[in-house]
Design a protein around this motif. Structure first.
Motif, mmCIF file in Angstrom:
data_model
loop_
_atom_site.group_PDB
_atom_site.id
_atom_site.type_symbol
_atom_site.label_atom_id
_atom_site.label_comp_id
_atom_site.label_asym_id
_atom_site.label_seq_id
_atom_site.Cartn_x
_atom_site.Cartn_y
_atom_site.Cartn_z
ATOM 1 N N MET A 192 0.665 -1.179 0.082
ATOM 2 C CA MET A 192 -0.003 -0.074 -0.069
ATOM 3 C C MET A 192 0.993 1.294 -0.031
ATOM 4 O O MET A 192 0.554 2.226 -0.776
ATOM 5 C CB MET A 192 -0.997 0.003 1.042
ATOM 6 N N LYS A 193 1.946 1.240 0.818
ATOM 7 C CA LYS A 193 2.842 2.395 0.715
ATOM 8 C C LYS A 193 3.362 2.621 -0.527
ATOM 9 O O LYS A 193 3.801 3.693 -1.062
ATOM 10 C CB LYS A 193 3.889 2.270 1.973
ATOM 11 N N GLU A 206 2.369 1.739 -3.411
ATOM 12 C CA GLU A 206 1.364 2.409 -4.474
ATOM 13 C C GLU A 206 1.050 3.790 -4.167
ATOM 14 O O GLU A 206 1.037 4.569 -5.049
ATOM 15 C CB GLU A 206 0.234 1.459 -4.285
ATOM 16 N N ARG A 207 0.847 4.227 -2.867
ATOM 17 C CA ARG A 207 0.550 5.717 -2.484
ATOM 18 C C ARG A 207 1.978 6.411 -2.993
ATOM 19 O O ARG A 207 1.663 7.586 -3.544
ATOM 20 C CB ARG A 207 0.736 5.653 -1.151
ATOM 21 N N ASP A 208 3.108 5.995 -2.649
ATOM 22 C CA ASP A 208 4.186 6.648 -3.318
ATOM 23 C C ASP A 208 4.355 6.969 -4.693
ATOM 24 O O ASP A 208 4.733 7.940 -5.233
ATOM 25 C CB ASP A 208 5.488 5.988 -2.816
ATOM 26 N N ASN A 236 1.754 9.607 -5.685
ATOM 27 C CA ASN A 236 2.256 10.807 -5.149
ATOM 28 C C ASN A 236 3.242 11.351 -6.142
ATOM 29 O O ASN A 236 3.364 12.543 -6.595
ATOM 30 C CB ASN A 236 2.656 10.896 -3.560
ATOM 31 N N GLU A 245 -4.144 18.299 1.672
ATOM 32 C CA GLU A 245 -4.257 17.122 2.109
ATOM 33 C C GLU A 245 -4.002 16.939 3.408
ATOM 34 O O GLU A 245 -4.886 16.210 4.240
ATOM 35 C CB GLU A 245 -3.315 16.159 1.251
#
Length: 168
Positions: free
Chosen positions: A18-19, A21-23, A26, A45
């Motif tokens: 998840m991290k 994918e979030r990176d 971003n 945000e």
């Protein structure tokens, strides 16, 4: 996550995924907005929770004869954001959204509520610099209701995740 059938290793792997994918997302946003735009986006945000709360409060005060103006709203968001950030720098700070269901116990709820009350008190103290006395009084009442709702939610979640959910 662990109560969802995943063991500790699977949970850690899922959090890492998840991290990552979030990176990636971003990085794409940063490419699209540029450095300055991305900085503004991050601020937007980061203050989402505070803006939601201030919008709710502003809605309540709009019909009371003491509506918030844009400057007071912006200042209140800034104060709330700064106080939450200051609390988060404390080594003892507990980030509610990072807790797994199994970690949500009565003692954790008490700790979260103490933490939230401390932030609320500091915000109310500083809010006197941007709110009228009538607005400040209304804001303190609003915060008390918000804190009470949060307490009910946390206690209910703790009972549910510990297998003690109230029967319908």
């Amino acid at each position: 996550l662990q109560q969802g059938g995943l063991d500790a290793e699977q949970t850690a792997a899922l959090k890492d995924q998840m991290k990552n994918e979030r990176d990636k997302v971003n990085a794409m946003i940063k490419d699209m907005l540029g450095e300055d735009g991305y900085t503004k986006y991050e601020e937007y945000e980061r203050t989402e929770q505070e803006r939601i709360v201030v919008t709710q409060f502003a809605h309540e005060t709009s019909s009371s004869g003491t509506p918030l103006d844009a400057a007071a709203s912006d200042n209140l968001v800034k104060i709330m954001s700064e106080e939450r950030a200051a609390a988060a720098r404390d080594a003892q700070y507990m980030k509610p959204e990072s807790l797994t269901p199994g970690e949500l116990t009565e003692s954790t709820v008490e700790r979260l509520l103490r933490q939230e009350r401390g932030i609320t008190e500091r915000v109310a103290s500083r809010a006197s610099t941007c709110l009228t006395p009538a607005q400040l009084s209304a804001f303190e009442e609003f915060q008390a209701r918000q804190t009470r709702m949060r307490e009910v939610q946390l206690r209910m979640a703790a009972r549910m995740f510990q297998g003690n959910a109230p029967k319908p």
